[in-house]
Design a protein around this motif. Structure first.
Motif, PDB file in Angstrom:
ATOM      1  N   GLU A 190      -5.554   0.767   8.761  1.00  0.00           N
ATOM      2  CA  GLU A 190      -6.239   2.057   8.629  1.00  0.00           C
ATOM      3  C   GLU A 190      -5.564   2.919   7.562  1.00  0.00           C
ATOM      4  OE1 GLU A 190      -8.869   3.121  10.244  1.00  0.00           O
ATOM      5  OE2 GLU A 190      -9.058   2.006  12.134  1.00  0.00           O
ATOM      6  N   VAL A 191      -6.345   3.301   6.547  1.00  0.00           N
ATOM      7  CA  VAL A 191      -5.881   4.244   5.532  1.00  0.00           C
ATOM      8  C   VAL A 191      -6.725   5.509   5.671  1.00  0.00           C
ATOM      9  CG1 VAL A 191      -5.644   4.694   3.060  1.00  0.00           C
ATOM     10  CG2 VAL A 191      -5.181   2.400   3.963  1.00  0.00           C
ATOM     11  N   ARG A 192      -6.125   6.577   6.114  1.00  0.00           N
ATOM     12  CA  ARG A 192      -6.871   7.809   6.396  1.00  0.00           C
ATOM     13  C   ARG A 192      -7.284   8.541   5.126  1.00  0.00           C
ATOM     14  NH1 ARG A 192      -2.623   7.324   9.828  1.00  0.00           N
ATOM     15  NH2 ARG A 192      -3.110   7.060  12.059  1.00  0.00           N
ATOM     16  N   GLU A 193      -6.501   8.401   4.066  1.00  0.00           N
ATOM     17  CA  GLU A 193      -6.790   9.086   2.812  1.00  0.00           C
ATOM     18  C   GLU A 193      -8.033   8.487   2.133  1.00  0.00           C
ATOM     19  OE1 GLU A 193      -2.543   9.558   3.849  1.00  0.00           O
ATOM     20  OE2 GLU A 193      -3.945   7.870   3.737  1.00  0.00           O
ATOM     21  N   LEU A 247       0.828  -1.210   0.000  1.00  0.00           N
ATOM     22  CA  LEU A 247       0.000   0.000   0.000  1.00  0.00           C
ATOM     23  C   LEU A 247       0.864   1.263   0.000  1.00  0.00           C
ATOM     24  CD1 LEU A 247      -2.853  -0.902   2.536  1.00  0.00           C
ATOM     25  CD2 LEU A 247      -3.015  -0.806   0.054  1.00  0.00           C
ATOM     26  N   LYS A 248       1.920   1.231   0.781  1.00  0.00           N
ATOM     27  CA  LYS A 248       2.816   2.390   0.851  1.00  0.00           C
ATOM     28  C   LYS A 248       3.420   2.694  -0.523  1.00  0.00           C
ATOM     29  CE  LYS A 248       4.294   1.922   5.696  1.00  0.00           C
ATOM     30  NZ  LYS A 248       5.469   1.657   6.581  1.00  0.00           N
ATOM     31  N   LYS A 249       3.886   1.657  -1.189  1.00  0.00           N
ATOM     32  CA  LYS A 249       4.550   1.844  -2.479  1.00  0.00           C
ATOM     33  C   LYS A 249       3.579   2.277  -3.578  1.00  0.00           C
ATOM     34  CE  LYS A 249       8.241  -1.488  -1.530  1.00  0.00           C
ATOM     35  NZ  LYS A 249       8.837  -2.812  -1.890  1.00  0.00           N
ATOM     36  N   LEU A 250       2.379   1.683  -3.575  1.00  0.00           N
ATOM     37  CA  LEU A 250       1.425   1.974  -4.638  1.00  0.00           C
ATOM     38  C   LEU A 250       0.738   3.323  -4.482  1.00  0.00           C
ATOM     39  CD1 LEU A 250      -0.373  -1.480  -5.147  1.00  0.00           C
ATOM     40  CD2 LEU A 250       1.309  -0.412  -6.640  1.00  0.00           C
ATOM     41  N   TYR A 251       0.444   3.723  -3.237  1.00  0.00           N
ATOM     42  CA  TYR A 251      -0.391   4.907  -3.033  1.00  0.00           C
ATOM     43  C   TYR A 251       0.289   6.022  -2.238  1.00  0.00           C
ATOM     44  CZ  TYR A 251      -3.847   1.460  -4.487  1.00  0.00           C
ATOM     45  OH  TYR A 251      -4.524   0.489  -5.183  1.00  0.00           O
ATOM     46  N   GLY A 252       1.499   5.787  -1.770  1.00  0.00           N
ATOM     47  CA  GLY A 252       2.199   6.818  -1.019  1.00  0.00           C
ATOM     48  C   GLY A 252       1.528   7.164   0.295  1.00  0.00           C
ATOM     49  N   VAL A 253       0.886   6.202   0.912  1.00  0.00           N
ATOM     50  CA  VAL A 253       0.184   6.429   2.178  1.00  0.00           C
ATOM     51  C   VAL A 253       0.981   5.832   3.328  1.00  0.00           C
ATOM     52  CG1 VAL A 253      -2.070   6.508   1.080  1.00  0.00           C
ATOM     53  CG2 VAL A 253      -1.163   4.308   1.863  1.00  0.00           C
ATOM     54  N   GLU A 254       0.603   6.177   4.549  1.00  0.00           N
ATOM     55  CA  GLU A 254       1.234   5.634   5.748  1.00  0.00           C
ATOM     56  C   GLU A 254       0.159   4.979   6.612  1.00  0.00           C
ATOM     57  OE1 GLU A 254       4.326   5.269   6.731  1.00  0.00           O
ATOM     58  OE2 GLU A 254       5.151   6.169   4.907  1.00  0.00           O
ATOM     59  N   PRO A 255      -0.220   3.757   6.288  1.00  0.00           N
ATOM     60  CA  PRO A 255      -1.300   3.086   7.024  1.00  0.00           C
ATOM     61  C   PRO A 255      -0.919   2.806   8.475  1.00  0.00           C
ATOM     62  CG  PRO A 255      -0.814   1.977   4.939  1.00  0.00           C
ATOM     63  CD  PRO A 255       0.318   2.912   5.217  1.00  0.00           C
ATOM     64  N   ALA A 256      -1.932   2.785   9.324  1.00  0.00           N
ATOM     65  CA  ALA A 256      -1.751   2.384  10.720  1.00  0.00           C
ATOM     66  C   ALA A 256      -2.357   0.992  10.887  1.00  0.00           C
ATOM     67  CB  ALA A 256      -2.430   3.380  11.643  1.00  0.00           C
TER      68      ALA A 256
END
Length: 263
Positions: A218-221, A136-145
């Motif tokens: 958890e993905v906040r975006e 998820l981090k690599k594909l969407y640039g997000v920081e999931p919890a």
């Protein structure tokens, strides 16, 4: 795996033969049950005195007493033994069935290699969760919890279009015994997305269970994930849209049948 115990996966309804019976009795029991071996008990007692398998019947006359051909070198399991330890005993000893006895050596169940395999299906590991988070981090640039919690079954968006009946039965058994592994779910604004554990989710729904334990990512975006687009393509909106296939249609079974025919 270590929290899973033999008593949770063993078969409780065990067919036995009497030590004072004959080989003919064993043959009849095999024809009736289609089993290839039986624990041997003494008269009406539950105490195990031996085990007799199909190989023990080779060249034996039908009138031969069971106690003369049975194996007295018994390998047994304790009901509180971990499935992991039972698996080691089964596969290292080359036996297919492990009688389970209490502290009085009384038969209370039997653990087979099939039971061991069943206990391993759909095992969730922390590594699987963290690998998905990295994706998820690599594909969407997000920081999931990541957190552990309960998720509402009826609100899950499935991402798998079909499951298999035999595995579903196993998951229902595990849920009843309190042994089900957590689901893996992505929680983003307005949506619960089921990543792993479709058999467990359907099993819970069939049992009338409203919530299941899960690893919640958890993905906040508020972004649409690729797996959501895949769900749309497959016309998946709820768990009811998942097809439950008969075991005979499982691709592994189909492959086996093809190999047998070609052979």
């Amino acid at each position: 795996m270590d929290k899973k115990r033999v008593k949770d996966y063993m078969t409780y309804d065990v067919v036995t033969v009497n030590a004072h019976g004959t080989v003919r009795d064993v043959i009849e029991a095999m024809k009736k049950t289609h089993h290839d071996g039986f624990p041997v008990v003494e008269d009406n007692s539950k105490e195990v005195v031996g085990y007799i398998a199909a190989r023990d019947l080779l060249f034996a006359h039908p009138a031969t007493p069971i106690e003369q051909v049975m194996s007295r070198h018994l390998i047994v399991a304790d009901p509180d033994m971990s499935v992991n330890d039972a698996a080691r005993v089964i596969f290292r000893s080359g036996i297919q069935k492990l009688p389970v006895v209490n502290d009085k050596n009384e038969l209370i169940g039997i653990m087979s290699n099939a039971d061991v395999i069943r206990s391993q299906i759909e095992h969730v590991s922390p590594e699987k969760v963290f690998k998905f988070i990295e994706t998820l981090k690599k594909l969407y640039g997000v920081e999931p919890a990541l957190r552990r919690g309960s998720v509402p079954i009826n609100e899950l968006l499935p991402t798998q279009s079909k499951i298999y009946e035999d595995e579903l039965e196993g998951r229902m058994y595990e849920i009843k015994k309190g042994l089900a592994e957590p689901l893996i779910v992505v929680r983003r604004p307005g949506r619960w997305i089921l990543v792993d554990g479709h058999h467990r989710a359907i099993a819970a729904k069939r049992l009338g269970i409203k919530n299941l334990d899960a690893y919640i990512i958890e993905v906040r975006e508020n972004i649409e994930l690729g797996m959501e687009r895949t769900a749309k393509t497959l016309n998946l909106n709820t768990l009811d849209d998942i097809k439950v296939l008969d075991y005979a249609r499982h691709p592994l079974v189909a492959l086996t049948h093809r190999l047998v025919r070609h052979g």
